[in-house]
Motif scaffolding. Structure first.
Motif, short mmCIF file in Angstrom:
data_model
loop_
_atom_site.label_atom_id
_atom_site.label_comp_id
_atom_site.label_asym_id
_atom_site.label_seq_id
_atom_site.Cartn_x
_atom_site.Cartn_y
_atom_site.Cartn_z
N ASP A 1 59.01 17.12 62.21
CA ASP A 1 59.52 18.30 62.93
C ASP A 1 59.91 17.89 64.35
OD1 ASP A 1 59.07 19.72 60.61
OD2 ASP A 1 57.10 20.43 61.24
N ASP A 2 59.24 18.45 65.37
CA ASP A 2 59.63 18.17 66.75
C ASP A 2 58.75 17.11 67.41
OD1 ASP A 2 57.36 19.72 66.69
OD2 ASP A 2 57.88 20.93 68.45
N LYS B 1 56.22 15.12 72.01
CA LYS B 1 57.19 16.16 71.67
C LYS B 1 58.48 15.95 72.44
CE LYS B 1 54.18 19.80 69.97
NZ LYS B 1 53.93 21.27 69.92
N TYR C 1 50.02 18.60 62.36
CA TYR C 1 51.02 17.54 62.32
C TYR C 1 51.24 16.90 63.69
CZ TYR C 1 54.51 20.45 64.66
OH TYR C 1 55.20 21.20 65.58
N ASP C 2 50.97 17.66 64.77
CA ASP C 2 51.21 17.16 66.13
C ASP C 2 49.94 16.62 66.78
OD1 ASP C 2 49.83 19.52 66.45
OD2 ASP C 2 51.28 20.45 67.80
#
Length: 243
Positions: free
Chosen positions: A70-71, A121, A181-182
């Motif tokens: 994702d990001d 990020k 996930y981050d």
């Protein structure tokens, strides 16, 4: 009626046989290359990392890009060793065990182990997974693979030299962690697992051993729910962490 040209048929047969042989050889070569790659991957899999007592010993450390989810850009922090004071909790314990630690950096020819993850990020916000370095023995990042579907990151982690052999390895207690996930919401699921595998979408099966009884647990990664499946009296002789 035209005569059958047996010579032409014979030549065509030869060509077909030749093409089939070439295809078979190519398939064999591809399979052989795949096997060699797999063997090399297993050969260079990091199974332990040295613990270093001396603060003067130079430990090589660097980062590798692993994946973008994702990001978030995910980097692994790799190191040739971990300082003893990073993994020992108390001064008394340090005095008791420090004599057994020595400089083992450089003895391993199979590369450096992962000691942390960095999550970056797009806005340059950076987060470490663990506050201090540990030995991340194996891991699975959030994915939607057919046989390894997990909505969260999973880590098999060694934080202490529980067998006092001057290394962090799979012979020590392996803790089971998950995170988003981050890298946020890091959570310990088990302090010491014997086996692990994904059995269904977002569902893990792992075992714990108390020296006599082997207990099977299921864990729902989506709901973050742990459930005891079965306990049996059984001896174990190895760990099996399928990540």
């Amino acid at each position: 009626m035209k005569k059958i040209n047996f010579e032409l048929i014979r030549k065509i047969d030869y060509i077909l046989v030749f093409v089939a042989a070439v295809v078979a050889i190519i398939c064999f070569i591809v399979s052989l290359i795949t096997i060699i790659i797999d063997l090399n991957r297993n050969q260079y899999e990091i199974s332990e990392i040295p613990v270093v007592e001396s603060s003067e010993t130079v430990i090589k450390q660097y980062i590798n890009f692993e994946e973008k989810i994702d990001d978030v850009f995910i980097f692994s922090v790799r190191s040739s060793g971990i300082h003893a004071d990073e993994i020992i909790e108390s001064e008394d314990n340090m005095k008791k065990t420090s004599s057994s630690f020595s400089n083992l950096v450089g003895r391993y020819g199979n590369g450096d182990g992962i000691v942390n993850f960095l999550f970056v990020k797009d806005d340059k916000h950076e987060k470490k997974l663990f506050d201090s370095n540990v030995f991340i023995y194996k891991y699975i990042l959030k994915n939607e693979h057919e046989y390894e579907t997990t909505c969260r990151n999973v880590y098999a982690v060694v934080t202490k030299d529980t067998d006092n052999d001057k290394t962090l390895s799979s012979s020590d207690d392996i803790s089971l962690y998950i995170s988003e996930y981050d890298g946020s919401e890091l959570c310990e699921i088990s302090k010491s697992i014997i086996s692990f595998r994904i059995v269904d979408k977002n569902q893990f099966l792992y075992t714990e051993y108390d020296g006599k009884n082997l207990s099977y647990f299921s864990f729902d990664a989506e709901k973050k729910e742990k459930k005891l499946i079965k306990t049996i009296e059984q001896e174990i002789n190895q760990k099996w962490i399928n990540m």
